[in-house]
Design a protein around this motif. Structure first.
Motif, PDB file in Angstrom:
ATOM      1  N   GLU A  93       2.578   6.408   4.226  1.00 22.68           N
ATOM      2  CA  GLU A  93       1.909   5.112   4.034  1.00 22.68           C
ATOM      3  C   GLU A  93       0.960   5.128   2.833  1.00 22.68           C
ATOM      4  N   LEU A  94       0.500   6.302   2.441  1.00 19.23           N
ATOM      5  CA  LEU A  94      -0.536   6.411   1.415  1.00 19.23           C
ATOM      6  C   LEU A  94       0.036   6.111   0.023  1.00 19.23           C
ATOM      7  N   PRO A  95      -0.611   5.222  -0.749  1.00 21.72           N
ATOM      8  CA  PRO A  95      -0.154   5.010  -2.133  1.00 21.72           C
ATOM      9  C   PRO A  95      -0.200   6.338  -2.899  1.00 21.72           C
ATOM     10  N   CYS A  96       0.803   6.551  -3.786  1.00 19.69           N
ATOM     11  CA  CYS A  96       0.892   7.839  -4.489  1.00 19.69           C
ATOM     12  C   CYS A  96      -0.395   8.173  -5.232  1.00 19.69           C
ATOM     13  N   GLY A  97      -1.003   7.136  -5.844  1.00 21.80           N
ATOM     14  CA  GLY A  97      -2.202   7.383  -6.634  1.00 21.80           C
ATOM     15  C   GLY A  97      -3.406   7.784  -5.792  1.00 21.80           C
ATOM     16  N   ASN A  98      -3.290   7.689  -4.490  1.00 24.37           N
ATOM     17  CA  ASN A  98      -4.433   8.011  -3.629  1.00 24.37           C
ATOM     18  C   ASN A  98      -4.469   9.482  -3.203  1.00 24.37           C
ATOM     19  N   ILE A  99      -3.548  10.260  -3.764  1.00 19.41           N
ATOM     20  CA  ILE A  99      -3.628  11.706  -3.528  1.00 19.41           C
ATOM     21  C   ILE A  99      -4.259  12.346  -4.761  1.00 19.41           C
TER      22      ILE A  99
END
Lengths: 361, 361
Positions: B82-88
């Motif tokens: 669920e996490l947007p890629c940029g949020n890692i």
């Protein structure tokens, strides 16, 4: 075997006994794959495969029989595809060695009444194959000339209460093949110690040689009930064999060849074998066959790391990596989905574990 | 969360710290799959998945960040799709919590200079999710009104030398949120005992809430080197971010937020949490979270059978069946191709095992 001075007579047969269930090594051996079909020592070959390859150097495939539980027919075929299908004798239930040997003897006598029969366990470890095969050939020659029941004895290397002991007649001590004076099955510790210290006793290795007519005669004499169940049968070596065996097997006595016949017969001889032998019957025996580190830790794999530990035995799949840290006196065994960790002083309990799991389900 | 009295302010963000390597639980957690990505308790979900699901009840996905080692980007994506890629946020090397928090704070301040930031560990166990979330919301409200650095404290339940201890100012004792008097990292046993018995100290749970402008200000004050590496950067939240981070990260100080900032700042508050907490930092902690039998044996599976054994902890794959017989005080852990057996008194050694294997190759 080209180096042997004694060629194999044409009507000699070898019977590999593979009826054991090997529950002392659970889970490395188990009901699906008993010890004889397992490669506990990680040699790359199961015990029965090693046994077959060893004796097939002197016996042609058509004269090798395996007798095992009916449920192990498939695994026997898979592990010894060279064996003709008819050479696997299927026991419908477990009935100890006297019955199993009588079945094989009756089958062989119907092929040749003058045949000689070698009976060997399927799950023993032999160090010197050449010496072993020469002893077999010498034993065959002896029983063909002399008659009688020949068993193989091993010089004891420790006090052991789990084996049968053989005493030779004093006058024959030191002879390679000597007449037997007494048999003693699994003595208590004190007696085993006496036997060991006297130097007059040999371990019974469970390797037998005789002419089929002699073993049938002795069975008639000492286990008449068993003899009579097979007497006058016309089914062995015919399509009716399986049905016949399934009908009579439940009535056959559940007794070992040692107790049922050898202890009673006065025609028993022992060949003192010197080929390096272990029945690999306990984890202790496993340990003596494997390399130990300086703290008496033993594993079947170089991928086991012991730290700060002593007197541990570990047997795990080859691909496994283990770290054993700060522990003593453990037996650790793993196979498929089963892991077992047992204190060495409780080793005797291991044989009950598989049954316990079964009842638990 | 509809039941909460305090709605989540729009510019609140949550940062999940997932940089640990979890080597205390080797081989159940390991370099490929550290503790936060593991399901040590066999709940069906990894710690980080549980953490995400818990906080996603109040935070929308776009305001949740995970900061972890670059090598764990894939596993993070797999476990939290669920996490947007940029949020890692990917750390090129491990640099402890002060740097990791500064990185996240700088990223968030570029989105909103008035943002509030919640920082939570990825690998803790929480008993009461509702109480935990309410405390987070209360904490957010507090720092937005009051400023300062808020940390979460837990009432100690034992003498523990592995945690940081927080003492509140006497005048504020008993308040839900109180000003902090002292921090003490990992005291020795004697001191830990005093802290425990005094009742004035709380464990530092590693959960923090602050406005991003405040944490950046305090970093400037107490860790100027770290602050200056990020000062005036124009790369965060742009395609140049990764290169920028890779360039500066090696120069960032390897210090915890507790030691680097909280112990030095005079603006620290503690919220006394009461939501059931464990950092599951040791096998002992694991044991307290699992059912024990009458002999203090703990396992993560109903397929482990203890006989005649006590004080053992076992963690094995779900499909495994184990019999543990006649042994005491063992930690037994298995995963993939690795088996570890360690005496409980040697538990501290476990964290070195994976490294030892690496050097051995």
């Amino acid at each position: 075997m080209t180096t042997s001075p004694t060629p194999l007579p044409a009507d000699s047969y070898c019977v590999i006994m593979a009826g054991g269930i090997g529950n002392r090594f659970w889970p490395v051996s188990n009901a699906q794959c008993p010890k004889q079909f397992s490669d506990i020592l990680h040699t790359g070959k199961s015990f029965i495969r090693q046994t077959y390859e060893r004796i097939s150097r002197i016996f042609p495939d058509e004269r090798i029989f395996v007798i095992t539980g009916a449920e192990y027919e498939d695994i026997t075929h898979r592990q010894i595809p060279e064996l003709p299908c008819g050479n696997i004798l299927k026991e419908p239930i477990r009935r100890n060695t006297a019955t199993c040997i009588m079945y094989a003897a009756e089958k062989i006598t119907k092929i040749s009444e003058t045949a000689t029969m070698v009976v060997i366990p399927s799950d023993h470890f032999i160090t010197n194959d050449n010496a072993y095969l020469e002893d077999l050939l010498d034993g065959i020659e002896f029983v063909r000339r002399n008659g009688g029941l020949l068993t193989f004895g091993i010089t004891p290397s420790r006090i052991e209460t789990q084996y049968g002991y053989i005493q030779v007649r004093a006058a024959e001590a030191g002879k390679k093949i000597a007449a037997v004076k007494t048999f003693t099955e699994k003595p208590d510790y004190e007696l085993a110690q006496k036997f060991y210290e006297s130097g007059d006793f040999l371990w019974n290795a469970g390797i037998f040689i005789w002419q089929v007519k002699d073993i049938i005669l002795e069975t008639r004499k000492h286990l008449y009930d068993l003899y009579s169940l097979f007497e006058n049968n016309t089914s062995l070596n015919t399509p009716e064999e399986e049905e016949f065996i399934n009908t009579i097997y439940g009535q056959c006595p559940n007794v070992s060849i040692d107790v049922g016949i050898l202890e009673k017969s006065n025609q028993v001889y022992v060949l003192q074998g010197n080929f390096g032998w272990s029945d690999v019957g306990t984890w202790h025996a496993f340990q003596t066959l494997c390399k130990q580190d300086e703290n008496n830790n033993t594993s079947n794999s170089s991928q086991v790391i012991f730290h700060n530990s002593r007197d541990c035995i570990i047997n795990i799949p080859e691909e496994k990596i283990a770290i054993i840290y700060g522990v003593n006196d453990l037996i650790i065994a793993e196979k498929d989905n089963y892991l077992m960790i047992c204190h060495r002083k409780e080793e005797e309990e291991i044989r009950n574990f598989e049954k316990q799991l079964k009842f638990r389900k």
